[in-house]
Motif scaffolding. Structure first.
Motif, PDB file in Angstrom:
ATOM      1  N   PRO A   1       0.802  -1.226   0.000  1.00 12.37           N
ATOM      2  CA  PRO A   1       0.000   0.000   0.000  1.00 12.37           C
ATOM      3  C   PRO A   1       0.838   1.282   0.000  1.00 12.37           C
ATOM      4  O   PRO A   1       1.936   1.314   0.561  1.00 12.37           O
ATOM      5  CB  PRO A   1      -0.793  -0.101   1.310  1.00 12.37           C
ATOM      6  N   ILE A   2       0.295   2.279  -0.656  1.00 15.13           N
ATOM      7  CA  ILE A   2       0.838   3.635  -0.554  1.00 15.13           C
ATOM      8  C   ILE A   2      -0.198   4.427   0.235  1.00 15.13           C
ATOM      9  O   ILE A   2      -1.399   4.333  -0.042  1.00 15.13           O
ATOM     10  CB  ILE A   2       1.015   4.271  -1.951  1.00 15.13           C
TER      11      ILE A   2
ATOM     12  N   PHE B   1       5.759  -2.808   8.268  1.00 19.58           N
ATOM     13  CA  PHE B   1       5.411  -3.850   7.283  1.00 19.58           C
ATOM     14  C   PHE B   1       5.542  -3.344   5.850  1.00 19.58           C
ATOM     15  O   PHE B   1       5.061  -3.973   4.919  1.00 19.58           O
ATOM     16  CB  PHE B   1       4.002  -4.374   7.573  1.00 19.58           C
ATOM     17  N   GLY B   2       6.145  -2.168   5.719  1.00 21.06           N
ATOM     18  CA  GLY B   2       6.481  -1.708   4.365  1.00 21.06           C
ATOM     19  C   GLY B   2       5.501  -0.764   3.698  1.00 21.06           C
ATOM     20  O   GLY B   2       5.589  -0.561   2.488  1.00 21.06           O
ATOM     21  N   THR B   3       4.577  -0.173   4.466  1.00 23.40           N
ATOM     22  CA  THR B   3       3.689   0.817   3.827  1.00 23.40           C
ATOM     23  C   THR B   3       4.524   2.011   3.367  1.00 23.40           C
ATOM     24  O   THR B   3       5.389   2.486   4.101  1.00 23.40           O
ATOM     25  CB  THR B   3       2.628   1.332   4.827  1.00 23.40           C
ATOM     26  N   ASP B   4       4.246   2.466   2.171  1.00 16.66           N
ATOM     27  CA  ASP B   4       4.916   3.643   1.627  1.00 16.66           C
ATOM     28  C   ASP B   4       4.099   4.866   2.080  1.00 16.66           C
ATOM     29  O   ASP B   4       3.068   5.180   1.493  1.00 16.66           O
ATOM     30  CB  ASP B   4       4.946   3.498   0.097  1.00 16.66           C
ATOM     31  N   ILE B   5       4.554   5.510   3.159  1.00 18.26           N
ATOM     32  CA  ILE B   5       3.789   6.626   3.739  1.00 18.26           C
ATOM     33  C   ILE B   5       4.331   7.942   3.207  1.00 18.26           C
ATOM     34  O   ILE B   5       5.535   8.196   3.273  1.00 18.26           O
ATOM     35  CB  ILE B   5       3.844   6.582   5.281  1.00 18.26           C
ATOM     36  N   ARG B   6       3.446   8.749   2.673  1.00 18.87           N
ATOM     37  CA  ARG B   6       3.886   9.983   2.023  1.00 18.87           C
ATOM     38  C   ARG B   6       3.082  11.187   2.501  1.00 18.87           C
ATOM     39  O   ARG B   6       1.899  11.061   2.826  1.00 18.87           O
ATOM     40  CB  ARG B   6       3.687   9.868   0.509  1.00 18.87           C
ATOM     41  N   HIS B   7       3.745  12.350   2.503  1.00 24.65           N
ATOM     42  CA  HIS B   7       3.024  13.604   2.730  1.00 24.65           C
ATOM     43  C   HIS B   7       2.301  13.937   1.440  1.00 24.65           C
ATOM     44  O   HIS B   7       2.835  13.700   0.362  1.00 24.65           O
ATOM     45  CB  HIS B   7       4.002  14.743   3.035  1.00 24.65           C
ATOM     46  N   GLY B   8       1.146  14.518   1.554  1.00 28.66           N
ATOM     47  CA  GLY B   8       0.429  14.914   0.341  1.00 28.66           C
ATOM     48  C   GLY B   8      -1.059  14.816   0.550  1.00 28.66           C
ATOM     49  O   GLY B   8      -1.542  14.059   1.412  1.00 28.66           O
ATOM     50  N   LEU B   9      -1.761  15.590  -0.230  1.00 26.00           N
ATOM     51  CA  LEU B   9      -3.215  15.696  -0.092  1.00 26.00           C
ATOM     52  C   LEU B   9      -3.876  15.248  -1.395  1.00 26.00           C
ATOM     53  O   LEU B   9      -3.458  15.677  -2.479  1.00 26.00           O
ATOM     54  CB  LEU B   9      -3.548  17.173   0.195  1.00 26.00           C
TER      55      LEU B   9
END
Ligand code: NDP
Length: 319
Positions: free
Chosen positions: A31-32, A75-83
């Motif tokens: 997931p992203i 667990f490898g979630t690609d966490i990003r700043h952004g709206l």
């Protein structure tokens, strides 16, 4: 505009979004997650959280959300700043625009954009937020046990929260701005028949009093034009919530208030492959633990949807 492909795209970073991320990542769905305007969501403006199971001593809201984030990252979630600033659910894969400059094409989308409490928008409310001013009686009522408090609003939420507070606090003043309430009859009769709830009709909040903590409220009676002060130590605002769902209006079934409608018992929306969880679709419970539970449901529904889609594709390829 740049385009990127994603398997599961999660929009929002409250308990629902992070829980969906934990489940989706552990299921290998890569997931992203975009955090949105307020990373961590509404809990980051709460103090002590004492009703989330697993924290016997309680936990500060912002700390709890950092823990959620860490677990999702582990667990490898690609966490990003952004709206997320726009969506297009008319064709598959689903398209979600981020910060007006990136389009993500996602096989499954999980909406966990939450809701925002409505506030009175007076200076003293902002100054004393978290210092006796709260928009969640279930979260913060306990800090005012055996004390006098006031709650603003005349809807079902205000009645429900006033009833909740009446069991903990000594006295609950309910400030209703008209001479009638919007709440359902049954909720109204409940507050009207609770001895330690006093309804103040035609009453508006002129100012919340106190420097470092709430000490009182100055009430304005819009019928008599009279102003007077009530000593209280907790001030609750219950004038409604607004789900953060504006960008989905053209595509998803919603109720009049903008809450996304899901198929009962699931997180499925009317668009295949788009799932909703947390406060964006829940106007009744609105708790961290229920949001987290529904985030789990959304990840499991997305996983099943993607497996079915894969099988469909395999059948087409083999035939
Ligand atoms: P509502 O919009 O129904 O009610 C908001 C209340 O706040 C109204 O009394 C309104 O007054 C008042 N208000 C709004 N702005 C101000 C202001 N600036 N100053 C003072 N008062 C103000 O919101 P709720 O959160 O109560 O309910 C939302 C929805 O969720 C409803 O459909 C409700 O039925 C549902 N719900 C159901 C529950 C259940 O079934 N158990 C529990 C909680 C909610 P006015 O009427 O004058 O505009």
């Amino acid at each position: 505009m740049t385009t990127e492909k994603a398997n599961v795209l999660i929009i929002g970073s409250g308990p629902a979004g992070y829980t969906a991320a934990i489940y989706a990542a552990r299921a290998g769905l890569k997931p992203i997650l975009y955090q949105g305007q307020q990373p961590g969501g509404q809990l980051t403006i709460t103090n002590d959280v004492e009703n989330y199971p697993g924290y016997p001593e309680g936990v500060m809201g912002p700390q709890m959300m950092m823990d959620f984030q860490k677990q999702a990252e582990r667990f490898g979630t690609d966490i990003r700043h952004g709206l997320a600033t726009g969506v297009d659910f008319t064709s598959y894969p689903h398209k979600v625009t981020i910060d007006d400059n990136l389009v993500i094409e996602a096989n499954a989308v999980i909406i966990s954009t939450g809701a925002s409490a409505k506030w009175l928008n007076i200076p003293s409310e902002e100054k004393l937020n978290g210092k006796g001013v709260s928009a969640c009686a279930v979260c913060d009522g306990f800090f005012f046990r055996q004390q006098d408090v006031a709650i603003v609003g005349g809807g079902d939420t205000a009645c429900e929260e006033a009833s909740y507070l009446s069991k903990i606090c000594k006295k609950v003043y309910m400030l209703v701005r008209k001479d009638e309430m919007r709440a359902s009859k049954i909720m109204q009769s409940r507050v009207l028949n609770t001895p330690n709830i006093e309804i103040l009709w035609n009453s508006e909040t002129d100012e919340i009093l106190g420097e470092d903590e709430v000490t009182g409220v100055r009430v304005f009676n819009n019928k008599t034009n009279e102003k007077y002060e009530l000593p209280i130590s907790g001030f609750f605002v219950a004038i409604g919530h607004k789900p953060n769902t504006d960008i989905f209006t053209d595509y998803l079934d919603m109720d009049d208030a903008g809450y996304v409608r899901t198929v009962p018992g699931t997180s499925k929306t009317n668009v295949e492959g788009v799932f909703a969880c947390g406060d964006a679709q829940d106007k009744i419970y609105r708790q961290a633990v229920t949001a987290a539970g529904s985030g789990c449901m959304a990840a499991l529904d997305a996983e099943r949807f993607l497996s079915a889609k894969e099988m469909e594709l395999a059948e087409v390829t083999n035939s």
